[in-house]
Design a protein around this motif. Structure first.
Motif, PDB file in Angstrom:
ATOM      1  N   ARG B 310       0.936  31.444  35.464  1.00  0.00           N
ATOM      2  CA  ARG B 310      -0.433  31.198  35.900  1.00  0.00           C
ATOM      3  C   ARG B 310      -1.372  31.341  34.719  1.00  0.00           C
ATOM      4  O   ARG B 310      -1.239  32.245  33.911  1.00  0.00           O
ATOM      5  CB  ARG B 310      -0.821  32.181  37.010  1.00  0.00           C
ATOM      6  N   MET B 311      -2.317  30.409  34.635  1.00  0.00           N
ATOM      7  CA  MET B 311      -3.301  30.485  33.556  1.00  0.00           C
ATOM      8  C   MET B 311      -4.667  30.062  34.060  1.00  0.00           C
ATOM      9  O   MET B 311      -4.784  29.113  34.841  1.00  0.00           O
ATOM     10  CB  MET B 311      -2.899  29.566  32.394  1.00  0.00           C
ATOM     11  N   ALA B 312      -5.684  30.772  33.592  1.00  0.00           N
ATOM     12  CA  ALA B 312      -7.051  30.418  33.969  1.00  0.00           C
ATOM     13  C   ALA B 312      -7.482  29.200  33.158  1.00  0.00           C
ATOM     14  O   ALA B 312      -7.106  29.060  31.991  1.00  0.00           O
ATOM     15  CB  ALA B 312      -7.986  31.590  33.699  1.00  0.00           C
ATOM     16  N   ALA B 313      -8.267  28.305  33.794  1.00  0.00           N
ATOM     17  CA  ALA B 313      -8.639  27.077  33.103  1.00  0.00           C
ATOM     18  C   ALA B 313     -10.022  26.629  33.542  1.00  0.00           C
ATOM     19  O   ALA B 313     -10.489  26.977  34.630  1.00  0.00           O
ATOM     20  CB  ALA B 313      -7.626  25.985  33.405  1.00  0.00           C
ATOM     21  N   VAL B 314     -10.668  25.836  32.690  1.00  0.00           N
ATOM     22  CA  VAL B 314     -11.992  25.298  32.998  1.00  0.00           C
ATOM     23  C   VAL B 314     -11.906  23.773  32.955  1.00  0.00           C
ATOM     24  O   VAL B 314     -11.393  23.206  31.986  1.00  0.00           O
ATOM     25  CB  VAL B 314     -13.044  25.792  31.981  1.00  0.00           C
ATOM     26  N   LEU B 315     -12.402  23.137  33.995  1.00  0.00           N
ATOM     27  CA  LEU B 315     -12.321  21.679  34.080  1.00  0.00           C
ATOM     28  C   LEU B 315     -13.251  21.036  33.056  1.00  0.00           C
ATOM     29  O   LEU B 315     -14.432  21.398  32.970  1.00  0.00           O
ATOM     30  CB  LEU B 315     -12.701  21.228  35.498  1.00  0.00           C
ATOM     31  N   SER B 316     -12.727  20.093  32.276  1.00  0.00           N
ATOM     32  CA  SER B 316     -13.581  19.463  31.272  1.00  0.00           C
ATOM     33  C   SER B 316     -13.799  17.976  31.535  1.00  0.00           C
ATOM     34  O   SER B 316     -14.801  17.403  31.123  1.00  0.00           O
ATOM     35  CB  SER B 316     -12.985  19.661  29.875  1.00  0.00           C
ATOM     36  N   ARG B 317     -12.884  17.321  32.215  1.00  0.00           N
ATOM     37  CA  ARG B 317     -13.055  15.880  32.418  1.00  0.00           C
ATOM     38  C   ARG B 317     -12.152  15.433  33.564  1.00  0.00           C
ATOM     39  O   ARG B 317     -11.110  16.040  33.819  1.00  0.00           O
ATOM     40  CB  ARG B 317     -12.659  15.129  31.136  1.00  0.00           C
TER      41      ARG B 317
END
Ligand SMILES: Nc1ncnc2c1ncn2[C@@H]1O[C@H](COP(=O)(O)OP(=O)(O)O)[C@@H](O)[C@H]1O
Ligand SMILES: [Mg+2]
Lengths: 293, 371
Positions: B310-317
């Motif tokens: 599991r990894m935290a992520a930020v939507l970019s596109r």
């Protein structure tokens, strides 16, 4: 950047349509052709119906005597058939020696191909007179070729001042034309197609007969047409290497016009050469249609 | 790399080794285009040579056909050494990328050519030609010249011409690359059907991974004149042997990581695990985009069980591609693409939305960073 300065302004393009441009560009060469070729030919055609007077005089007339005389004189019948046969022989010889060279050149690539192509074209840079004298030196009675044959223990044949000499000389002189025509006509010969034949079980020999030869026929036809036309109208080589003993159409026209001063007969013979050209062209397009069909 | 031992992934073995390439090498001048290539093609199988343009696929195929001589190596077919045999004695059917039909012969004559070279009787030839043309559904065009045919039709003539001689091996050099997409799909099925129907051992050259995956029994992935991996489509896709194979066959996310003392891999501030242990300290981690699950509402990235990363992520596109939607995430400075099938009632997402990405440890491919 620089190209922009050559672009036609919009207004100019409109007032000067493509058809107009084409006509304007073609006009000079059309004029040159009309003055330098068509008019003289028409003049010759007219001349062939004039009457020749003894001593080089010409009487304006409308007689077919030159033509009928030609066709009833066994000397001229023989001259014509001889010219055609010798030219066909030269064409065939040129084809046989040029074909392997053209095929090799077609397959070569890169700098090697450029080098070989230049080598093939380079004879065209020397005059036929020079090359003919070269052949005379080579083929003369005590010349190098005769010496080589003699050293092998054979009696050297006469190779100079007879038809053999003319054929040898013209074959070499016409080779560049033949090679270039062959290469121009080899477009359809894709090495992949030869390889396809090989993988399908064809030996190299059968690949040649069934694939390479048929695909190179357009080139062969083109080369033969060109060389036949050049051979039958060649003058310098038959004159010099024939030593006055080989009678061909071009040399006879020269003799009639310059030596005998029988211009109407020379004109008639010239028209006959033109007719032979026309026939050769007709045969060529016939063959081409058969190949492509 | 791993061309000797091939474990099969539940796919039954088709036959014994039939076409064997041993220590094949090809040099043009000083440039080695094929280096020590070893390959055993089994009887009746359809094997793909897959690789980018210029990797030596065509060269290999042409050496098999005998059109170019190898600098070193041996080729055997059913135990018979054919290395020194000329192409016309090899009994192999080759379909060229450009088809190479005889432009001066009709379709029927093209197909008949190989039979004529074998000296069959006229009646036999007519019979076999009709059958071969029937197989590729071209009976009605028998009297046409190649230039009067469409690309797809020419392709089928080339196939019929190669098959009619009943060759021991069929060689196809990117046979579908000149066709449009729809026709290509059709021909894929058709070629596969004919191949299975005749049970003919076939080497299929392609640079299209979809073609290789969908048609072939096994795939040979090549790069720069070397074999990277040999395996079933499933093996190649799920257990790529090298990073090159992983990124050439199917799409994949790649991110750099570091091995930790306890055998985990650290990417930024996250820790992940893989099925196969990392072999180096600096590693490249790869995950296929559609194997990643997006949890838009997850509160934390706490590991739940042993089977998922599991990894935290930020939507970019976001890229909408019709049947799939691609989310581009920023994961600790690296880009991760995640693919989901589209639904009619798609919840719209915005740039900057936070999510937790998770994927199974099984789907985590790890390679040495310098591999
Ligand atoms: N006749 C040749 N001379 C020199 N190099 C060649 C020749 N044929 C192919 N090559 C080189 O060999 C490499 C492999 O070519 P090829 O087998 O055609 O690749 P592929 O079919 O995988 O695209 C390429 O780098 C190509 O430039
Ligand atoms: Mg290729």
């Amino acid at each position: 950047m620089t190209t922009a300065t050559f672009d036609m302004p919009v207004g100019a393009q409109k007032s000067f349509g493509t058809a107009g441009v084409a006509v304007a560009l073609l006009l000079p060469i059309a004029l040159v052709n009309a003055i330098g070729f068509i008019l003289p030919v028409l003049n010759l055609a007219r001349m062939s119906f004039n009457e020749a007077l003894p001593g080089g005089g010409i009487a304006e007339a409308l007689t077919a005597a030159n033509w009928t005389g030609l066709l009833h004189d066994s000397f001229y019948i023989e001259l014509i058939t001889n010219s055609i046969v010798v030219s066909l022989g030269i064409t065939l010889a040129t084809l046989l020696v040029s074909y392997p060279i053209a095929l090799y050149l077609h397959r070569a690539s890169g700098a090697w191909r450029t080098f070989l192509t230049v080598l093939v074209i380079s004879p065209l840079l020397t005059s036929a007179v020079v090359r003919t004298y070269g052949w005379i030196a080579l083929l003369a009675e005590q010349g190098p070729v005769a010496n080589v044959i003699a050293s092998m223990g054979f009696q050297p044949p006469r190779m100079m001042f007879n038809t053999t000499g003319v054929v040898i000389g013209l074959t070499e002189i016409l080779m560049p034309y033949m090679i270039l025509s062959l290469m121009a006509g080899f477009g359809r010969l894709d090495p992949k197609v030869e390889e396809a034949a090989r993988t399908l079980g064809a030996t190299p020999f059968r690949t040649f007969w069934r694939v390479i030869l048929p695909l190179t026929l357009p080139g062969i036809a083109l080369g033969c047409l060109l060389c036949f036309v050049l051979a039958i109208s060649s003058f310098i080589t038959p004159k010099l290497m024939g030593g006055g003993r080989v009678f061909l159409l071009a040399t006879e026209i020269y003799d009639q016009a310059i030596v005998t001063l029988n211009w109407p007969l020379a004109a008639t013979l010239s028209m006959l050469v033109l007719i032979i050209f026309g026939a050769a062209l007709a045969v060529y397009s016939r063959i081409l249609r058969m190949i492509e069909g | 790399m791993m061309h000797q031992t091939i474990k099969r992934d539940g796919v039954e073995t088709i036959g014994d080794p039939y076409l064997c390439l041993e220590g094949m090498n090809k040099k043009y001048g000083l440039v080695e285009v094929i280096s020590n290539l070893n390959l055993a093609v089994r009887k009746g199988e359809l094997i793909a040579l897959l690789g980018p343009s210029g990797c030596g696929k065509t060269t290999t195929l042409r050496m098999i056909a005998g059109l170019i001589a190898p600098t070193a190596g041996r080729i055997t077919v059913g135990g018979r050494d054919v290395t020194q045999i000329a192409p016309h004695g090899r009994d192999m059917g080759l379909v060229f990328q450009s088809y190479a039909l005889f432009p001066h012969m009709t379709v029927a004559k093209n197909v008949a050519f190989g039979l004529e070279m074998r000296g069959l009787s006229r009646a036999d030839i007519a019979n076999k030609v009709a059958k071969a043309l029937g197989m590729v559904q071209l009976e009605h065009l028998a009297e046409r010249k190649p230039r009067e045919l469409s690309g797809g039709q020419q392709q089928r003539v080339a196939l019929a011409r190669a098959l009619v001689i009943e060759p021991s091996i069929l060689l196809l050099d990117e046979p579908l690359s000149n066709l449009d997409a729809k026709l290509r799909d059709e021909m894929r099925t058709q070629i596969r059907d004919i191949q299975q129907q005749l049970g003919i051992t076939t080497v299929f050259v392609t640079h299209d991974q979809v073609e290789a995956l969908s048609m072939c029994d096994r795939i040979v992935v090549m790069k720069g004149g070397l074999i990277e991996q040999v395996g079933t489509p499933h093996e190649i896709y799920e257990r790529p042997a090298t990073p090159f194979v992983a990124s050439f066959v199917g799409r994949t996310n790649r991110v750099k990581g570091k091995r930790t003392a306890d055998g985990c891999i650290r990417i930024g501030s996250s820790m992940i695990r893989s099925a196969r242990p990392a072999v180096q300290d600096d590693v490249m981690v790869m995950v296929r985009p559609h194997r990643i699950h997006i949890d838009w509402n997850a509160a934390s990235t706490e590991q739940q069980g042993e089977t998922a990363n599991r990894m935290a992520a930020v939507l970019s596109r976001i890229t909408f591609v019709g049947d799939v939607i691609q989310y581009h995430f920023d994961v600790g400075g690296s880009e991760f693409i995640v693919e989901e099938s589209t639904k009619k009632s798609q919840v719209s997402r915005d740039q900057g939305d936070k999510a937790v990405l998770s994927w199974s440890v099984e789907d985590t491919l790890v390679f040495g960073a310098d591999q």
